[in-house]
Scaffold this active site. Structure first.
Site, PDB file in Angstrom:
ATOM      1  N   LYS A  12      11.098   2.072   5.093  1.00  0.00           N
ATOM      2  CA  LYS A  12      11.433   0.876   5.866  1.00  0.00           C
ATOM      3  C   LYS A  12      12.713   0.201   5.347  1.00  0.00           C
ATOM      4  O   LYS A  12      13.180   0.507   4.231  1.00  0.00           O
ATOM      5  CB  LYS A  12      10.244  -0.089   5.808  1.00  0.00           C
ATOM      6  CG  LYS A  12       8.973   0.451   6.514  1.00  0.00           C
ATOM      7  CD  LYS A  12       7.859  -0.591   6.459  1.00  0.00           C
ATOM      8  CE  LYS A  12       6.602  -0.125   7.175  1.00  0.00           C
ATOM      9  NZ  LYS A  12       5.537  -1.164   7.139  1.00  0.00           N
ATOM     10  N   TYR A  52       5.182   0.661  17.472  1.00  0.00           N
ATOM     11  CA  TYR A  52       4.066  -0.103  16.886  1.00  0.00           C
ATOM     12  C   TYR A  52       3.139  -0.700  17.947  1.00  0.00           C
ATOM     13  O   TYR A  52       2.410  -1.645  17.655  1.00  0.00           O
ATOM     14  CB  TYR A  52       4.615  -1.221  16.004  1.00  0.00           C
ATOM     15  CG  TYR A  52       4.824  -0.851  14.548  1.00  0.00           C
ATOM     16  CD1 TYR A  52       3.822  -0.232  13.794  1.00  0.00           C
ATOM     17  CD2 TYR A  52       6.005  -1.185  13.890  1.00  0.00           C
ATOM     18  CE1 TYR A  52       4.004   0.066  12.447  1.00  0.00           C
ATOM     19  CE2 TYR A  52       6.193  -0.884  12.538  1.00  0.00           C
ATOM     20  CZ  TYR A  52       5.167  -0.264  11.829  1.00  0.00           C
ATOM     21  OH  TYR A  52       5.347   0.026  10.495  1.00  0.00           O
ATOM     22  N   ASN A 115       6.731  -3.736   2.925  1.00  0.00           N
ATOM     23  CA  ASN A 115       5.948  -2.873   2.034  1.00  0.00           C
ATOM     24  C   ASN A 115       6.504  -1.457   1.930  1.00  0.00           C
ATOM     25  O   ASN A 115       5.796  -0.516   1.598  1.00  0.00           O
ATOM     26  CB  ASN A 115       4.468  -2.896   2.425  1.00  0.00           C
ATOM     27  CG  ASN A 115       4.240  -2.409   3.841  1.00  0.00           C
ATOM     28  OD1 ASN A 115       5.153  -1.948   4.514  1.00  0.00           O
ATOM     29  ND2 ASN A 115       3.002  -2.506   4.296  1.00  0.00           N
ATOM     30  N   HIS A 118       5.987   3.443   5.833  1.00  0.00           N
ATOM     31  CA  HIS A 118       4.972   3.651   6.872  1.00  0.00           C
ATOM     32  C   HIS A 118       4.448   5.077   6.720  1.00  0.00           C
ATOM     33  O   HIS A 118       5.212   5.978   6.375  1.00  0.00           O
ATOM     34  CB  HIS A 118       5.594   3.506   8.271  1.00  0.00           C
ATOM     35  CG  HIS A 118       4.683   4.033   9.354  1.00  0.00           C
ATOM     36  ND1 HIS A 118       3.691   3.266   9.921  1.00  0.00           N
ATOM     37  CD2 HIS A 118       4.571   5.275   9.921  1.00  0.00           C
ATOM     38  CE1 HIS A 118       3.026   4.002  10.810  1.00  0.00           C
ATOM     39  NE2 HIS A 118       3.546   5.224  10.825  1.00  0.00           N
ATOM     40  N   GLU A 129       3.550  10.293  16.497  1.00  0.00           N
ATOM     41  CA  GLU A 129       4.657   9.630  15.806  1.00  0.00           C
ATOM     42  C   GLU A 129       5.794  10.612  15.496  1.00  0.00           C
ATOM     43  O   GLU A 129       6.971  10.245  15.556  1.00  0.00           O
ATOM     44  CB  GLU A 129       4.138   8.970  14.521  1.00  0.00           C
ATOM     45  CG  GLU A 129       3.204   7.801  14.833  1.00  0.00           C
ATOM     46  CD  GLU A 129       2.655   7.089  13.600  1.00  0.00           C
ATOM     47  OE1 GLU A 129       1.909   6.122  13.778  1.00  0.00           O
ATOM     48  OE2 GLU A 129       2.983   7.493  12.462  1.00  0.00           O
TER      49      GLU A 129
HETATM   50  O1  CDP Z   1       1.119   0.355   7.341  1.00  0.00           O
HETATM   51  P1  CDP Z   1      -0.387   0.379   7.287  1.00  0.00           P
HETATM   52  O2  CDP Z   1      -0.994   1.468   8.129  1.00  0.00           O
HETATM   53  O3  CDP Z   1      -0.900   0.375   5.867  1.00  0.00           O
HETATM   54  O4  CDP Z   1      -0.895  -1.024   7.873  1.00  0.00           O
HETATM   55  P2  CDP Z   1      -1.233  -1.456   9.391  1.00  0.00           P
HETATM   56  O5  CDP Z   1      -2.469  -2.272   9.330  1.00  0.00           O
HETATM   57  O6  CDP Z   1      -1.197  -0.299  10.313  1.00  0.00           O
HETATM   58  O7  CDP Z   1      -0.049  -2.466   9.735  1.00  0.00           O
HETATM   59  C1  CDP Z   1       1.231  -1.978  10.089  1.00  0.00           C
HETATM   60  C2  CDP Z   1       2.269  -2.778   9.350  1.00  0.00           C
HETATM   61  O8  CDP Z   1       2.214  -4.128   9.811  1.00  0.00           O
HETATM   62  C3  CDP Z   1       2.080  -2.891   7.840  1.00  0.00           C
HETATM   63  O9  CDP Z   1       2.586  -1.799   7.122  1.00  0.00           O
HETATM   64  C4  CDP Z   1       2.825  -4.163   7.528  1.00  0.00           C
HETATM   65  O10 CDP Z   1       4.215  -3.906   7.392  1.00  0.00           O
HETATM   66  C5  CDP Z   1       2.611  -5.007   8.767  1.00  0.00           C
HETATM   67  N1  CDP Z   1       1.565  -6.017   8.562  1.00  0.00           N
HETATM   68  C6  CDP Z   1       1.941  -7.356   8.381  1.00  0.00           C
HETATM   69  O11 CDP Z   1       3.129  -7.657   8.399  1.00  0.00           O
HETATM   70  N2  CDP Z   1       0.980  -8.314   8.190  1.00  0.00           N
HETATM   71  C7  CDP Z   1      -0.325  -7.988   8.160  1.00  0.00           C
HETATM   72  N3  CDP Z   1      -1.241  -8.942   7.963  1.00  0.00           N
HETATM   73  C8  CDP Z   1      -0.719  -6.658   8.334  1.00  0.00           C
HETATM   74  C9  CDP Z   1       0.250  -5.677   8.528  1.00  0.00           C
HETATM   75 MG    MG Z   2      -0.994   1.752  10.169  1.00  0.00          MG
END
Ligand code: CDP
Ligand code: MG
Length: 136
Positions: A12, A52, A115, A118, A129
Site C-alpha cells: 500500500k 474494495y 497497514n 493487502h 483480485e
Molecule cells: O486487510 P484485511 O483483510 O486484514 O482487513 P479488512 O477487514 O478486509 O479491511 C480492509 C482494509 O480496510 C484494511 O486493511 C484496512 O486498511 C482498512 N480498515 C480500516 O481502515 N478501518 C477498519 N476499522 C478496518 C479496516
Molecule cells: Mg480483507
C-alpha cells in the site's frame, strides 16, 4: 499432498512511500512464496472503490478508497504452498497493534488504515483480485 495456490498482494502507499518494497518482497521470498508478477502502479479512486466494493457498507469505505488511490502501490501475484493463508499469516492482523511479532504489519504498519499490505482472504477472492489487476 501439495496445494499450490496463487494470491494477490498489494504493498500500500504508506509502505511504497517509505521504500519498504524490497524488504516486504524479501519476506515473501524467504517464506517460500514466489513473486510471479509485480508492477508498480497508481489507481484512481473509482478503481479503488471497485476493488474494495465488498466493504462498501463499512464506515471506513470512503477513506479506504481515497487512501489506496493516494499514491503508488505495488501489486503482485504470489505463488506457493497454501499461498492465500501463508500470505495472510505473514501479513498479520489488520490492526498492526494486534499483529504477531515479525509479521509485516507488526514490523511496518503505522495504523489500522495505513497497514502496509493487502492480501486476498480466500482462493476465490484471490482469483477475482488477480484478474482485477492482471487481466489483459
Ligand atoms: O486487510 P484485511 O483483510 O486484514 O482487513 P479488512 O477487514 O478486509 O479491511 C480492509 C482494509 O480496510 C484494511 O486493511 C484496512 O486498511 C482498512 N480498515 C480500516 O481502515 N478501518 C477498519 N476499522 C478496518 C479496516
Ligand atoms: Mg480483507
Amino acid at each position: 499432498m501439495s496445494n499450490i495456490e496463487r494470491t494477490l498482494s498489494i504493498i500500500k502507499p504508506d509502505a511504497v512511500e517509505r521504500n519498504l518494497v524490497e524488504k516486504i518482497k524479501n519476506i515473501f521470498l524467504k517464506n517460500n512464496l514466489s513473486i510471479k508478477e509485480s508492477k508498480k502502479i497508481r489507481i484512481n479512486k473509482d478503481e479503488a472503490s471497485e476493488f474494495y466494493k465488498v466493504h462498501q457498507s463499512k464506515p471506513f469505505y470512503n477513506e479506504l478508497c481515497s487512501y489506496l488511490s493516494s499514491g503508488p502501490i505495488v501489486v503482485m501475484i504470489l505463488e506457493g504452498e497454501n499461498a492465500v493463508l501463508a500470505n495472510r499469516k505473514l501479513m498479520g492482523s489488520t490492526n498492526p497493534k494486534d499483529a504477531d511479532e515479525n509479521t509485516i504489519r507488526k514490523l511496518y504498519g503505522i495504523s489500522i488504515d495505513k497497514n502496509s499490505v493487502h492480501g486476498s482472504d480466500s482462493v476465490e477472492n484471490a482469483k477475482k483480485e488477480i484478474d482485477f489487476f492482471f487481466k489483459n
